[in-house]
Design a protein around this motif. Structure first.
Motif, mmCIF file in Angstrom:
data_model
loop_
_atom_site.group_PDB
_atom_site.id
_atom_site.type_symbol
_atom_site.label_atom_id
_atom_site.label_comp_id
_atom_site.label_asym_id
_atom_site.label_seq_id
_atom_site.Cartn_x
_atom_site.Cartn_y
_atom_site.Cartn_z
ATOM 1 N N ASN A 13 1.703 51.380 -99.667
ATOM 2 C CA ASN A 13 2.224 52.195 -100.758
ATOM 3 C C ASN A 13 2.506 51.342 -101.990
ATOM 4 O O ASN A 13 2.647 51.865 -103.096
ATOM 5 N N ILE A 14 2.639 50.038 -101.768
ATOM 6 C CA ILE A 14 2.871 49.081 -102.845
ATOM 7 C C ILE A 14 1.961 47.886 -102.577
ATOM 8 O O ILE A 14 1.886 47.407 -101.442
ATOM 9 N N THR A 15 1.270 47.423 -103.596
ATOM 10 C CA THR A 15 0.498 46.189 -103.493
ATOM 11 C C THR A 15 0.946 45.262 -104.610
ATOM 12 O O THR A 15 0.991 45.665 -105.774
ATOM 13 N N TYR A 16 1.319 44.042 -104.239
ATOM 14 C CA TYR A 16 1.588 42.989 -105.210
ATOM 15 C C TYR A 16 0.348 42.118 -105.269
ATOM 16 O O TYR A 16 -0.118 41.622 -104.246
ATOM 17 N N ARG A 17 -0.212 41.933 -106.459
ATOM 18 C CA ARG A 17 -1.397 41.085 -106.647
ATOM 19 C C ARG A 17 -1.008 39.859 -107.453
ATOM 20 O O ARG A 17 -0.377 39.971 -108.498
ATOM 21 N N PHE A 18 -1.439 38.697 -106.942
ATOM 22 C CA PHE A 18 -1.151 37.421 -107.585
ATOM 23 C C PHE A 18 -2.447 36.749 -107.980
ATOM 24 O O PHE A 18 -3.416 36.768 -107.228
ATOM 25 N N GLY A 35 -4.258 20.956 -104.098
ATOM 26 C CA GLY A 35 -4.907 22.001 -104.877
ATOM 27 C C GLY A 35 -4.110 23.282 -105.015
ATOM 28 O O GLY A 35 -4.349 24.060 -105.911
ATOM 29 N N GLY A 36 -3.162 23.534 -104.117
ATOM 30 C CA GLY A 36 -2.362 24.752 -104.208
ATOM 31 C C GLY A 36 -3.201 25.995 -104.029
ATOM 32 O O GLY A 36 -4.100 26.051 -103.207
ATOM 33 N N PHE A 37 -2.907 27.032 -104.821
ATOM 34 C CA PHE A 37 -3.629 28.297 -104.758
ATOM 35 C C PHE A 37 -4.910 28.195 -105.593
ATOM 36 O O PHE A 37 -4.935 27.540 -106.626
ATOM 37 N N HIS A 38 -5.963 28.870 -105.180
ATOM 38 C CA HIS A 38 -7.249 28.816 -105.865
ATOM 39 C C HIS A 38 -7.147 29.530 -107.211
ATOM 40 O O HIS A 38 -6.752 30.694 -107.272
ATOM 41 N N PRO A 39 -7.521 28.872 -108.327
ATOM 42 C CA PRO A 39 -7.377 29.500 -109.642
ATOM 43 C C PRO A 39 -8.318 30.675 -109.879
ATOM 44 O O PRO A 39 -8.099 31.463 -110.796
ATOM 45 N N GLU A 40 -9.359 30.835 -109.074
ATOM 46 C CA GLU A 40 -10.251 31.985 -109.216
ATOM 47 C C GLU A 40 -10.012 33.008 -108.111
ATOM 48 O O GLU A 40 -10.708 34.019 -108.050
ATOM 49 N N GLY A 41 -9.041 32.749 -107.242
ATOM 50 C CA GLY A 41 -8.757 33.646 -106.125
ATOM 51 C C GLY A 41 -7.801 34.751 -106.522
ATOM 52 O O GLY A 41 -7.137 34.696 -107.556
ATOM 53 N N GLY A 42 -7.761 35.760 -105.695
ATOM 54 C CA GLY A 42 -6.793 36.840 -105.837
ATOM 55 C C GLY A 42 -6.047 36.971 -104.523
ATOM 56 O O GLY A 42 -6.653 36.945 -103.457
ATOM 57 N N TYR A 43 -4.732 37.060 -104.576
ATOM 58 C CA TYR A 43 -3.904 37.136 -103.380
ATOM 59 C C TYR A 43 -3.111 38.438 -103.439
ATOM 60 O O TYR A 43 -2.674 38.853 -104.502
ATOM 61 N N GLU A 44 -2.944 39.079 -102.295
ATOM 62 C CA GLU A 44 -2.240 40.355 -102.257
ATOM 63 C C GLU A 44 -1.225 40.405 -101.132
ATOM 64 O O GLU A 44 -1.454 39.849 -100.061
ATOM 65 N N LEU A 45 -0.123 41.085 -101.392
ATOM 66 C CA LEU A 45 0.824 41.507 -100.366
ATOM 67 C C LEU A 45 0.819 43.022 -100.397
ATOM 68 O O LEU A 45 1.044 43.625 -101.446
ATOM 69 N N LYS A 46 0.563 43.638 -99.257
ATOM 70 C CA LYS A 46 0.489 45.088 -99.173
ATOM 71 C C LYS A 46 1.670 45.580 -98.351
ATOM 72 O O LYS A 46 1.877 45.120 -97.233
ATOM 73 N N ILE A 47 2.432 46.505 -98.909
ATOM 74 C CA ILE A 47 3.665 46.976 -98.288
ATOM 75 C C ILE A 47 3.509 48.450 -97.916
ATOM 76 O O ILE A 47 3.192 49.277 -98.772
ATOM 77 N N ASP A 48 3.776 48.768 -96.667
ATOM 78 C CA ASP A 48 3.811 50.148 -96.195
ATOM 79 C C ASP A 48 5.278 50.555 -96.139
ATOM 80 O O ASP A 48 6.034 49.995 -95.361
ATOM 81 N N GLY A 62 1.281 19.158 -110.211
ATOM 82 C CA GLY A 62 1.109 19.971 -109.009
ATOM 83 C C GLY A 62 1.552 21.409 -109.157
ATOM 84 O O GLY A 62 1.435 22.190 -108.217
ATOM 85 N N ARG A 63 2.043 21.800 -110.326
ATOM 86 C CA ARG A 63 2.524 23.175 -110.523
ATOM 87 C C ARG A 63 1.426 24.047 -111.114
ATOM 88 O O ARG A 63 0.514 23.552 -111.764
ATOM 89 N N GLN A 64 1.533 25.362 -110.872
ATOM 90 C CA GLN A 64 0.552 26.320 -111.364
ATOM 91 C C GLN A 64 1.256 27.496 -112.029
ATOM 92 O O GLN A 64 2.282 27.957 -111.544
ATOM 93 N N ALA A 65 0.670 27.970 -113.128
ATOM 94 C CA ALA A 65 1.122 29.243 -113.695
ATOM 95 C C ALA A 65 0.618 30.342 -112.768
ATOM 96 O O ALA A 65 -0.359 30.159 -112.045
ATOM 97 N N TRP A 66 1.298 31.487 -112.772
ATOM 98 C CA TRP A 66 0.848 32.601 -111.931
ATOM 99 C C TRP A 66 1.135 33.917 -112.612
ATOM 100 O O TRP A 66 1.965 34.010 -113.503
ATOM 101 N N HIS A 67 0.383 34.920 -112.195
ATOM 102 C CA HIS A 67 0.498 36.262 -112.739
ATOM 103 C C HIS A 67 0.678 37.220 -111.567
ATOM 104 O O HIS A 67 -0.033 37.121 -110.565
ATOM 105 N N LEU A 68 1.613 38.129 -111.692
ATOM 106 C CA LEU A 68 1.917 39.095 -110.644
ATOM 107 C C LEU A 68 1.781 40.503 -111.200
ATOM 108 O O LEU A 68 2.273 40.792 -112.288
ATOM 109 N N SER A 69 1.097 41.364 -110.447
ATOM 110 C CA SER A 69 0.994 42.787 -110.782
ATOM 111 C C SER A 69 1.501 43.590 -109.600
ATOM 112 O O SER A 69 1.282 43.212 -108.448
#
Length: 141
Positions: free
Chosen positions: A64-69, A43-56, A78-85
């Motif tokens: 001070n920086i948050t990457y949202r996927f 299943g990989g990453f959940h298509p309705e989920g939101g994932y974050e990396l938070k950088i201090d 088995g591949r998924q498209a993804w969006h990064l902010s």
């Protein structure tokens, strides 16, 4: 950092269980890697989920920086498209903040695509996963 089924949300759906987060410092930048629980199967990453990396970046234990996927549905291969902010500054702490002019969308192609280079960041990092709540706001795990 490992998060093996450490939240109720992750126990309900292992695709929301961030198993590991890695940071690799290179000569041309920094690579951040996040994976989900390997027992989530294909299943990989959940298509309705939101994932974050938070950088201090300044050592005050506040991001001070948050990457949202976000991710699309898993394809038959088995591949998924993804969006990064990328969200910077005070907005990086806001779970509903948008990212103006700092968004990338990657769709699977028949051959491996070269990812865009992101500006390197330094400091500590932590990750989280969430699902939208019925009201449209986002709840954190």
């Amino acid at each position: 950092m490992s998060h093996h089924l450490d939240s109720e949300l992750a126990r309900q759906d292992p695709r929301l269980d961030i198993s590991d987060a890695y940071v690799f410092r290179g000569t041309m930048g920094t690579a951040f890697v996040v994976d989900v629980n390997p027992v989530s199967g294909p299943g990989g990453f959940h298509p309705e989920g939101g994932y974050e990396l938070k950088i201090d970046t300044d050592g005050d234990a506040v991001e001070n920086i948050t990457y949202r996927f976000t991710f699309g549905e898993t394809g038959s291969d088995g591949r998924q498209a993804w969006h990064l902010s990328r969200i910077d500054g005070d907005a990086a702490t806001d779970p509903l903040a948008g990212a103006a002019n700092r968004c990338w969308t990657v769709r699977p192609t028949p051959r491996a695509a070269t990812p865009r280079r992101l500006r390197p960041a330094t400091g500590s990092a932590r990750g989280s996963a969430r699902l939208p709540t019925p009201s449209g706001s986002r709840a954190r795990s």
